[in-house]
Structures are given as C-alpha cells and as structure tokens.
Design an enzyme around this catalytic site. Structure first.
Site, PDB file in Angstrom:
ATOM      1  N   LYS A  73      -8.283 -20.063  12.345  1.00 56.79           N
ATOM      2  CA  LYS A  73      -7.712 -22.177  12.066  1.00 56.79           C
ATOM      3  C   LYS A  73      -7.715 -23.468  12.702  1.00 56.79           C
ATOM      4  O   LYS A  73      -7.336 -24.262  12.053  1.00 56.79           O
ATOM      5  CB  LYS A  73      -6.235 -21.620  12.952  1.00 56.79           C
ATOM      6  CG  LYS A  73      -5.322 -20.088  12.639  1.00 56.79           C
ATOM      7  CD  LYS A  73      -4.416 -20.045  14.167  1.00 56.79           C
ATOM      8  CE  LYS A  73      -3.286 -18.588  13.586  1.00 56.79           C
ATOM      9  NZ  LYS A  73      -2.530 -18.128  14.503  1.00 56.79           N
ATOM     10  N   LYS A  80      -5.101 -17.079   6.941  1.00 61.59           N
ATOM     11  CA  LYS A  80      -6.573 -17.389   7.625  1.00 61.59           C
ATOM     12  C   LYS A  80      -7.631 -17.605   7.744  1.00 61.59           C
ATOM     13  O   LYS A  80      -8.633 -18.411   7.783  1.00 61.59           O
ATOM     14  CB  LYS A  80      -6.640 -17.484   9.178  1.00 61.59           C
ATOM     15  CG  LYS A  80      -5.831 -17.011  10.331  1.00 61.59           C
ATOM     16  CD  LYS A  80      -4.479 -16.740  10.150  1.00 61.59           C
ATOM     17  CE  LYS A  80      -4.176 -15.880  11.175  1.00 61.59           C
ATOM     18  NZ  LYS A  80      -3.447 -14.368  11.475  1.00 61.59           N
ATOM     19  N   ARG A 138       0.932  -1.405   0.317  1.00 60.58           N
ATOM     20  CA  ARG A 138       0.454   0.342  -0.219  1.00 60.58           C
ATOM     21  C   ARG A 138       0.702   1.348   0.164  1.00 60.58           C
ATOM     22  O   ARG A 138       0.378   1.824  -0.458  1.00 60.58           O
ATOM     23  CB  ARG A 138      -1.167   0.066   1.619  1.00 60.58           C
ATOM     24  CG  ARG A 138      -2.164  -1.068   0.928  1.00 60.58           C
ATOM     25  CD  ARG A 138      -2.579  -0.832   2.241  1.00 60.58           C
ATOM     26  NE  ARG A 138      -3.553  -2.427   2.596  1.00 60.58           N
ATOM     27  CZ  ARG A 138      -3.427  -3.008   3.375  1.00 60.58           C
ATOM     28  NH1 ARG A 138      -2.423  -3.217   3.770  1.00 60.58           N
ATOM     29  NH2 ARG A 138      -4.996  -4.017   3.256  1.00 60.58           N
TER      30      ARG A 138
END
Length: 440
Positions: A203, A103, A45
C-alpha cells in the site's frame, strides 16, 4: 447504453458484499449511473464453498476466462498475482474497464497494467487497494493534483494497528494481542503479510506512486514488521508520552549531494500522543498527508472488512460506469516524473534506543562518547536500575540497568552506525529495541 455487463472475479469477504450491493441496490445504482449494472456472473474456485451472503447459485462459475469476455466492467477481488494478472490483462484486451482491490498486484505489476489499459483505451481503477473504505487515492490523484505533496504517513493495516493498540491499552504482550486479533477475525491464521509489514509495504508503494508521480514497487520499500515490539517498548513509550504505530511513510528528500528523491518505508514508529495518527484505535486506518498549500490533511475510517471495502469498490464501479455512459474521454494517469527512490540511509530521523547495560560506573560516558563520535545528539535519556532479575533480558543473572535514549533528528546512516558500535561495547548486554520517531 441501457445496460452495462459486469463480471466479478472472487467472492470472498469483499466480493460477496460487492455482489450483494450490486443486486440489492440495482435500482439506486442505475439511477446514479444512467444505465443498469447487470451482474452477469461470479467466478470462484469452489461454487459450494460457504459464504456469509446468500447469492443466486446460477451466477457462480469456475470458468473465469470465459466470464471476462465481452464485458463492460470486470471487478477483480481474487487477490494474489496469478491468475488475477492474466485475467485482468484478458479483460483489458477485450475492452473492459477493470476495477480491482488487489494491492499486491498493483504494487508489483501496476506499471504494465497501466500501459495495457492506456493502449486499449480503458480505465484501471483501484481505490479499494489502499485503506479499505477511506477515499484516499482519488483525493491524492485529483483533489491534490494542483498541489505539491511533500510527505505521507499512513496507518494502512488494520490488523497491526489493532495489535499495537491492544498492547498499548491493556499491556498485553505481542503474542497475546495477535491471538486476540485472530479470534476476532482481524488477523488470518497465517498473519505473516500483516505483522511483517508486507501488506502495508504494498500500500505504501501505491501511495508513493500517486503522491509523487513516480512508479514505485515493493522493491523500493524498506519494510520492517512489528514482531519485535514488546510490552516493555510500549510501556517505555507511554512513559515518554509516545505511542507505537506501524506506519507507511513516503516523503520527498534531498541527499547531501543535492539529489532529490523519494523515501518509501514501513516500520514501527513512535509518535507523540498529541499527533492525529496517535488517536487511531482498533482496526481503523488513517492517512496523514502534508502538502505545500493545503497543509496537513487526514483521512480516517474503516480500513478493512467486507462492506467498508466494498464501498470503495463500488465507488470505482459507479465512476467508471458513468464515464462509459457519457462516452467522454477517459481520465489518464498523470505524467510521471520518475524521481529516484532513495535508500533508507538517506532518511533524516530520530531514534529511540533501548539498551540493557551493566550497572557500573563509566557506562554512560562510554555510550555518550560513541554518540558524539558519530555526530548524533542525545535529546533525552532515562535509566531504570533493575534491583531484581528481569526475565527475558540477558542480564537477568547480574546487576543491570535499562537505558532508553531518544536522539535529536539526524541521518539514518549515522544513527544506525551508532547503534552498531554501541552493540559491541562490553558494558552493553543487549540492544533491546531500536524505534524511529516521527512527528516531533
């Protein structure tokens, strides 16, 4: 192939280490793969943002969409859902293999991304999404594919394990342990995802999906964080030779009507100090797997950090690159069985209940009567009489006692109903804590 073109999305703590390894160990990686891995660009960014690793400025770009075009491998380490999801889809549709450590994205959009990758004939790899450097997903997917996993228990968040370990070893209150974790860089300025269990839940969904060949997402995971765990809970656990850990648990169960399903949950859990997971200290992670034939297995190591997690990322990159060089068939995901996700009420567990009660005759009898009415058996009961007011307890201005009751294993629904009825007793000042027990 002489050269494989690699694009990197994100250059934070993990991304900068991945870039460093790709550049510094280029010759070694080429020897292992059979082709050069050329890092063609890094999408960020802010090109001028400070970074711990010094990298060639000409590699940086803010145009991620252009960067992912015509690449052999795209590594996504941006985090979050968007624009990560859209960029991964674009890379897959362009024929790139994708390696990610995201995740949250895999736990919420994994099914759609797998389908996209299968349709395009490319691989989607995500070993770094769970437990940092610990190689756990590949062993579950491949090494244990001929076995039947029955239960998985994991310490999969280093921040919460550090906090609980500090509370256990120093007697610190939660707020003080959290502050120490932030000062050491284990916890973010906004630690909500860690301490509320959200990171571990993502997770847990991934571990459950691979272990039981069924697609689970965050909505299937019961989630409870560690913010209510007190120093008094830790001390009481110590007295009982137990330790509190935040666990992600996935297990195969059968309900009373015979329905088989999978329970996936995250919550603070009491473990015997003799259990292997009880010895996992600091910010380390560990995953304990139970299987029909292999028995009990534990995978332990660094669960976070730039270099350790980068190791898992590069493992996926090298594996994918070797497959591209060899030109062989892709490894496909195992056939899904779609076993239903079971609600928390279907779980059989044990409770440790902390109660602040009036110090008067008949209290134990009233409480024992409620346990009996719900068919819940008491294993142990410890009572501490407060001779002086205890700050923080509602009974600080009147004679009271603290009870710690551990139950035998029983249905979660019956245990929860027992607690709610006890809470309404006039001799109970408050329910201090309710913790589940595993490993006994």
């Amino acid at each position: 192939m002489d050269t494989l073109k690699v694009a990197l999305l994100g250059c934070g703590n993990v991304g900068s280490q991945v870039a460093r390894i790709l550049l510094e160990d280029a010759d070694d990686l080429a020897a292992r793969v059979g082709a050069k891995l050329e890092l063609t660009g890094i999408a960020v960014r802010n090109i001028d943002a400070p970074r711990d690793v010094e990298l060639p400025r000409n590699l940086f770009t803010t145009d991620a969409e252009t960067l992912v075009k015509d690449k052999d491998i795209v590594i996504e380490l941006m985090g979050g859902i968007e624009p990560a999801r859209s960029l991964i889809v674009k890379a897959i549709e362009g024929g790139a293999t994708v390696v990610t450590g995201n995740k949250a994205l895999i736990a919420t959009n994994g099914q759609q991304l797998y389908a996209k990758a299968h349709e395009a004939g490319v691989r989607l790899a995500y070993e770094a999404a769970v437990a940092g450097a610990i190689p756990i997903l590949r062993p579950i997917r491949e090494s244990l594919s001929g076995d039947r996993i029955t239960k998985v228990l994991g310490i999969v968040n280093g921040t919460t394990n550090y906090i609980l370990d500090q509370m256990d070893s120093t007697g610190a209150q939660f707020a003080d342990a959290l502050k120490a974790a932030q000062e050491l860089g284990y916890a973010e300025a906004d630690p909500t995802a860690d301490i509320e269990g959200l990171d571990a839940a993502a997770k847990g969904a991934i571990l459950a999906s691979l272990s039981f060949h069924t697609d689970f997402n965050l909505d299937d995971v019961y989630c409870e964080g560690i913010t209510k765990v007190t120093a008094e809970d830790i001390a009481a656990a110590k007295d009982a030779q137990l330790v509190i850990k935040l666990l992600a648990i996935a297990e195969k169960l059968a309900t009373e009507d015979g329905t088989e399903g999978i329970s996936v949950r995250v919550h603070p859990t009491l473990l015997p100090r003799t259990h292997p997971l009880a010895a996992v200290h600091g910010a380390f992670n560990a995953v304990f797997v139970e299987a029909d034939n292999a028995g009990q297995l534990m995978f332990y190591g660094q669960g976070a950090g730039g270099a350790p997690t980068a190791s898992a990322v590069l493992g996926d990159v090298v594996s994918a690159a070797r497959a591209l060089v060899a030109g062989g068939p892709w490894r496909i995901e195992a056939t899904k069985s779609q076993v239903p996700a079971l609600p928390l009420s279907a779980v059989t567990t044990s409770y440790c209940i902390g109660l602040d009660v009036a110090d008067q005759p008949g209290v134990l009898a009233k409480i024992a009567q409620i346990f009996a009415a719900h068919g819940v058996s008491i294993e142990t009961m410890r009572q501490t009489v407060h001779t002086e007011p205890v700050p923080g307890l509602p009974s600080a201005d009147r004679p009271a006692a603290e009870l710690r009751i551990v139950t035998h294993r029983g249905p979660e629904a019956a245990l929860a109903a027992t607690v709610e009825e006890i809470r309404a007793l006039d001799v109970v000042n408050s329910v201090i804590s309710v913790l589940r027990v595993e490993g006994v």
